[in-house]
Design a protein around this motif. Structure first.
Motif, PDB file in Angstrom:
ATOM      1  N   LEU A 186       0.813  -1.222   0.000  1.00 61.37           N
ATOM      2  CA  LEU A 186       0.000   0.000   0.000  1.00 61.37           C
ATOM      3  C   LEU A 186       0.844   1.269   0.000  1.00 61.37           C
ATOM      4  N   ARG A 187       2.063   1.194  -0.542  1.00 59.08           N
ATOM      5  CA  ARG A 187       2.938   2.363  -0.502  1.00 59.08           C
ATOM      6  C   ARG A 187       2.359   3.537  -1.289  1.00 59.08           C
ATOM      7  N   ASN A 188       1.610   3.278  -2.358  1.00 62.71           N
ATOM      8  CA  ASN A 188       0.987   4.378  -3.105  1.00 62.71           C
ATOM      9  C   ASN A 188      -0.109   5.060  -2.285  1.00 62.71           C
ATOM     10  N   PHE A 189      -0.808   4.245  -1.480  1.00 59.59           N
ATOM     11  CA  PHE A 189      -1.817   4.812  -0.581  1.00 59.59           C
ATOM     12  C   PHE A 189      -1.148   5.723   0.441  1.00 59.59           C
ATOM     13  N   TYR A 190      -0.012   5.307   0.975  1.00 60.24           N
ATOM     14  CA  TYR A 190       0.709   6.121   1.949  1.00 60.24           C
ATOM     15  C   TYR A 190       1.236   7.404   1.309  1.00 60.24           C
ATOM     16  N   ARG A 191       1.673   7.322   0.067  1.00 62.41           N
ATOM     17  CA  ARG A 191       2.133   8.534  -0.625  1.00 62.41           C
ATOM     18  C   ARG A 191       1.026   9.584  -0.669  1.00 62.41           C
ATOM     19  N   ALA A 192      -0.157   9.136  -1.058  1.00 61.09           N
ATOM     20  CA  ALA A 192      -1.298  10.052  -1.131  1.00 61.09           C
ATOM     21  C   ALA A 192      -1.645  10.590   0.253  1.00 61.09           C
ATOM     22  N   GLY A 193      -1.629   9.710   1.256  1.00 57.47           N
ATOM     23  CA  GLY A 193      -1.968  10.128   2.616  1.00 57.47           C
ATOM     24  C   GLY A 193      -0.988  11.140   3.174  1.00 57.47           C
ATOM     25  N   PHE A 194       0.305  10.941   2.935  1.00 55.30           N
ATOM     26  CA  PHE A 194       1.317  11.869   3.436  1.00 55.30           C
ATOM     27  C   PHE A 194       1.236  13.226   2.723  1.00 55.30           C
ATOM     28  N   PHE A 195       0.751  13.220   1.483  1.00 57.79           N
ATOM     29  CA  PHE A 195       0.692  14.462   0.702  1.00 57.79           C
ATOM     30  C   PHE A 195      -0.539  15.305   1.039  1.00 57.79           C
ATOM     31  N   VAL A 196      -1.611  14.674   1.515  1.00 55.31           N
ATOM     32  CA  VAL A 196      -2.882  15.363   1.764  1.00 55.31           C
ATOM     33  C   VAL A 196      -2.751  16.612   2.646  1.00 55.31           C
ATOM     34  N   PRO A 197      -1.987  16.599   3.760  1.00 55.27           N
ATOM     35  CA  PRO A 197      -1.901  17.807   4.597  1.00 55.27           C
ATOM     36  C   PRO A 197      -1.442  19.051   3.843  1.00 55.27           C
ATOM     37  N   TYR A 198      -0.634  18.853   2.794  1.00 55.26           N
ATOM     38  CA  TYR A 198      -0.155  20.012   2.022  1.00 55.26           C
ATOM     39  C   TYR A 198      -1.299  20.713   1.307  1.00 55.26           C
ATOM     40  N   LEU A 199      -2.379  19.998   1.034  1.00 60.26           N
ATOM     41  CA  LEU A 199      -3.511  20.562   0.307  1.00 60.26           C
ATOM     42  C   LEU A 199      -4.400  21.423   1.201  1.00 60.26           C
ATOM     43  N   ILE A 200      -4.186  21.343   2.515  1.00 58.11           N
ATOM     44  CA  ILE A 200      -4.985  22.134   3.456  1.00 58.11           C
ATOM     45  C   ILE A 200      -4.394  23.533   3.542  1.00 58.11           C
ATOM     46  N   GLY A 201      -5.213  24.548   3.366  1.00 56.80           N
ATOM     47  CA  GLY A 201      -4.737  25.926   3.421  1.00 56.80           C
ATOM     48  C   GLY A 201      -4.217  26.281   4.798  1.00 56.80           C
ATOM     49  N   GLY A 202      -3.261  27.222   4.837  1.00 53.74           N
ATOM     50  CA  GLY A 202      -2.648  27.616   6.093  1.00 53.74           C
ATOM     51  C   GLY A 202      -3.625  28.170   7.109  1.00 53.74           C
ATOM     52  N   ILE A 203      -4.660  28.890   6.647  1.00 59.26           N
ATOM     53  CA  ILE A 203      -5.647  29.460   7.558  1.00 59.26           C
ATOM     54  C   ILE A 203      -6.422  28.351   8.262  1.00 59.26           C
ATOM     55  N   VAL A 204      -6.958  27.413   7.475  1.00 63.76           N
ATOM     56  CA  VAL A 204      -7.715  26.290   8.037  1.00 63.76           C
ATOM     57  C   VAL A 204      -6.812  25.439   8.922  1.00 63.76           C
ATOM     58  N   LEU A 205      -5.608  25.196   8.449  1.00 69.73           N
ATOM     59  CA  LEU A 205      -4.648  24.378   9.190  1.00 69.73           C
ATOM     60  C   LEU A 205      -4.395  24.957  10.582  1.00 69.73           C
ATOM     61  N   GLY A 206      -4.233  26.276  10.654  1.00 73.10           N
ATOM     62  CA  GLY A 206      -3.971  26.921  11.932  1.00 73.10           C
ATOM     63  C   GLY A 206      -5.103  26.725  12.919  1.00 73.10           C
ATOM     64  N   TYR A 207      -6.337  26.876  12.454  1.00 74.56           N
ATOM     65  CA  TYR A 207      -7.484  26.704  13.345  1.00 74.56           C
ATOM     66  C   TYR A 207      -7.638  25.254  13.804  1.00 74.56           C
TER      67      TYR A 207
END
Length: 295
Positions: A97-118
């Motif tokens: 499932l290494r491709n699944f982990y790649r996608a999972g590790f990348f997802v946080p980058y897609l969250i905007g800094g404003i939302v991430l902070g809250y």
């Protein structure tokens, strides 16, 4: 001028024009305004020379912001790249499932800094404290964001969580470009995995490290949105004998100065940030390029 050159100029003109009008012209206007008493409201502007620059490094809040920005950047350069490189080794292994982990590790980058902070503010101020009380863990019973000695580390942890997945992809691309036969030959010769990583992978990934370190450095120096929503510069502390905001990074210090109608002073701070960022980035790239040649 031949037709080919004329066509090239036509294609380049929109991009060059946009760059000049959006980047170059405002930059020189900013240099001018930083030497005036402009407050963003009054039409009467007077030239004051280097007055704002002269007092910057005697202003406690600016000096403190400059120092903690450097500290925040140094922590991030190490943490983000160590974590992202480690993740790249994991997702390029024979793990299921290494491709699944790649996608999972990348997802946080897609969250905007404003939302991430809250989101992380809620975690630090509620979830972790409740967990600490439930498990009787003293270090979790007070928010990391409320303590001057831990707030920068908390911000760095959030920044690492967000950006590691993005830089991981750069390292993954670099690892996959290395011929597998090199690693296989080293394994046949009896080299352990750690030795293969340090003596084959890392030297051959020098270009990826140059790019990743540059991105981490510039992103950390310019950090604003997460700083605003996660801590809003708090908590309070003392520096040079006066109260200052413990986690107010340089970009946020510039923002707060501008919103106080001190536009010229804010612009002078922005110029200093620009110069510092350019100097540090050029030194970092030059050092890494030198290492690439040596390797």
């Amino acid at each position: 001028m031949n037709n080919k050159r004329f066509v090239n100029i036509l294609f380049l003109f929109p991009t060059v024009f946009a760059f000049v009008m959006i980047i170059v012209v405002p930059f020189f206007f900013g240099l001018y305004y930083s030497m005036t008493d402009w407050n963003g409201v009054s039409p009467n502007i007077h030239f004051v020379g280097f007055k704002h620059y002269a007092k910057l490094f005697t202003t406690p809040d600016f000096v403190h912001s400059f120092v903690i920005t450097i500290a925040f950047t140094a922590i991030n350069v190490v943490l983000v790249n160590v974590v992202s490189f480690s993740l790249s080794l994991i997702v390029t292994s024979n793990l299921k499932l290494r491709n699944f982990y790649r996608a999972g590790f990348f997802v946080p980058y897609l969250i905007g800094g404003i939302v991430l902070g809250y989101i992380w503010q809620f975690l630090f101020n509620n979830i972790f404290i409740s967990l600490g009380k439930t498990l009787s863990l003293g270090f979790l019973q007070a928010s990391f964001l409320s303590r001057p000695e831990t707030v920068i580390w908390a911000m760095s942890a959030v920044n690492t969580w967000q950006y590691s997945g993005y830089l991981m992809l750069i390292y993954v691309a670099s690892i996959q470009s290395i011929p597998a036969s090199l690693m296989e030959a080293a394994e046949v010769d009896g080299a352990r995995y750690v030795a293969r990583v340090f003596h084959i992978l890392i030297p051959m990934m020098a270009n990826a490290f140059t790019i990743s370190l540059f991105l981490t450095l510039t992103t950390s120096f310019k950090q604003f949105d997460m700083n605003l929503t996660l801590t809003n510069g708090g908590p309070a502390t003392r520096f040079m004998g006066v109260p200052v905001k413990a986690s107010q990074l340089l970009a946020m210090n510039i923002f707060d100065t501008a919103t106080a109608n001190k536009m010229a002073e804010a612009q002078a701070k922005a110029v200093v940030l620009f110069v510092a960022l350019v100097v540090v980035a050029l030194i970092q790239v030059a050092m890494n390029k030198k290492k690439e040649v040596e390797m």
